[in-house]
Enzyme design. Structure first.
Site, mmCIF file in Angstrom:
data_model
loop_
_atom_site.group_PDB
_atom_site.id
_atom_site.type_symbol
_atom_site.label_atom_id
_atom_site.label_comp_id
_atom_site.label_asym_id
_atom_site.label_seq_id
_atom_site.Cartn_x
_atom_site.Cartn_y
_atom_site.Cartn_z
ATOM 1 N N SER A 98 -13.507 -4.142 0.938
ATOM 2 C CA SER A 98 -14.424 -3.521 -0.034
ATOM 3 C C SER A 98 -15.894 -3.797 0.301
ATOM 4 O O SER A 98 -16.678 -4.182 -0.580
ATOM 5 C CB SER A 98 -14.108 -3.996 -1.454
ATOM 6 N N TYR A 103 0.832 -1.208 0.000
ATOM 7 C CA TYR A 103 0.000 0.000 0.000
ATOM 8 C C TYR A 103 0.862 1.252 0.000
ATOM 9 O O TYR A 103 1.958 1.225 0.544
ATOM 10 C CB TYR A 103 -0.906 0.023 1.239
ATOM 11 N N GLY A 131 -16.892 1.888 -3.175
ATOM 12 C CA GLY A 131 -17.702 3.096 -3.241
ATOM 13 C C GLY A 131 -18.921 3.009 -4.127
ATOM 14 O O GLY A 131 -19.774 3.911 -4.118
ATOM 15 N N LEU A 169 -21.571 1.214 -3.857
ATOM 16 C CA LEU A 169 -22.828 1.099 -3.126
ATOM 17 C C LEU A 169 -23.275 2.422 -2.499
ATOM 18 O O LEU A 169 -24.399 2.524 -2.012
ATOM 19 C CB LEU A 169 -22.717 0.009 -2.057
#
Length: 347
Positions: A236, A53, A241, A243
């Site tokens: 997730s 990340y 994003g 939803l």
């Protein structure tokens, strides 16, 4: 926020986990630290990161950047003992890290040592294998998945090597537990079988994708999770994003993940927005925030599960945290079941 057991590890964690993969890319270090402060103020003591990340996209020059941001927080503010910290070793094939080499006992140790330095800590609570060496069906690979041809004996030898290294790292106090990610039931079952047979550490958890739009965990994995007390760390849970409804009509708001990842990892398909509209409709009819409805649904499945919540700003994070207090009615759950039957796998 309520504290719950993390499987059989003996660790108590918040029922939501703070996801960090945008820190250093979509979010600055200052914004990441602001999220940390808010999470701690609301009792979110379980954080998840990874050596690869930030993401979207993953870049050679940013590998380890999110861990450094977390480490800088500890360096300035202390409080490491208040946090249950999870991170991951990259799986085979990422050329930016160890030249794409597979996970071995030796690379597990190397990755732990590097993460400890970046995180400015002397121990990691949960160290996870980001994905198995033999590949997986996750991230839309299910559509053309071919089981690996590697002989099982070779896979078991690799698993044993990793577990033996994990045992030494646990004995040295550098990690407290080991877990899986993007794994299959077969893989998890054999890790557990080998651990029991050889007296080695037991895989504590699995981090797989799960949301209203991605429910591969609902069958064999659900049974395995319950019977083996292996909680799902659901990444997730808002489908990157989707939803929230913010991408409806093809809109791509500034500063959102879709700016850098237009297809959201294969989640944007011709049929996905019809499914999203069904869930947004349920939320609207019952006066619910769609994000909170989606997170409450994940948290209250009939198997042990902890949603990993991420956010690009503090308002989003506050709303996501508040979802822990929401209980969906039987009427809402019945409508969700109907929508799932109509759109069982929209991506």
């Amino acid at each position: 926020m309520k504290q719950i057991p993390l499987g059989s590890t003996g660790l108590m964690v918040s029922e939501f986990c703070l996801g960090t993969m945008t820190w250093g890319r979509q979010n600055s270090e200052r914004e990441g630290h602001d999220q940390i402060a808010m999470a701690l103020d609301h009792g979110v003591n379980f954080w998840d990161t990874a050596e690869m990340y930030p993401t979207n996209p993953v870049r050679k020059e940013t590998i380890g950047g999110t861990e450094k941001i977390i480490g800088n927080w500890f360096g300035r503010n202390g409080g490491r003992e208040k946090v249950v910290l999870a991170t991951k070793i990259v799986g085979e094939g990422t050329s930016y890290v160890r030249d794409g080499a597979p996970i071995t006992g030796a690379s597990l140790r190397d990755a732990v040592e590097a993460s400890l330095r970046r995180l400015q800590t002397d121990y990691i609570d949960l160290f996870q294998l980001h994905w198995p060496n033999r590949g997986s069906y996750h991230f839309r690979k299910i559509w053309n998945y071919t089981p690996p041809a590697t002989p099982a004996a070779e896979v078991f030898a690799d698993m044993t090597d990793v577990l033996q290294s994990a045992a030494k790292l646990i004995a040295e106090g550098k990690i407290r537990a080991i877990g899986l990610s993007n794994e299959s039931v077969w893989g998890a079952a054999n890790f557990i079988r080998l651990a029991q047979a050889l007296g080695l550490p037991r895989m504590a958890s699995v981090q797989n994708e799960y949301s209203l739009l991605c429910r591969q965990f609902d069958s064999d994995w659900a049974e395995f999770s319950v019977m083996e007390n292996m909680p799902l760390l659901a990444f997730s849970p808002l489908a990157a994003g989707l939803l929230s409804g913010k991408y409806a009509g093809g809109v791509v708001p500034d500063g959102t993940r879709r700016v850098n990842s237009p297809e959201l990892g294969g989640r944007v398909t011709p049929q996905v927005f019809e499914a999203i509209a069904a869930y947004l409709g349920i939320a609207a009819r019952h006066g619910l925030n769609p994000n909170m409805m989606a997170l409450s649904f994940v948290r209250n499945r009939p198997f042990p599960v902890i949603p990993i919540i991420g956010a690009s700003n503090l308002d989003q994070l506050r709303m996501n945290i508040d979802a822990a207090d929401l209980v969906l009615s039987d009427e809402v759950m019945a409508e969700i079941d109907e929508a799932h039957r109509a759109f069982p796998q929209p991506y």
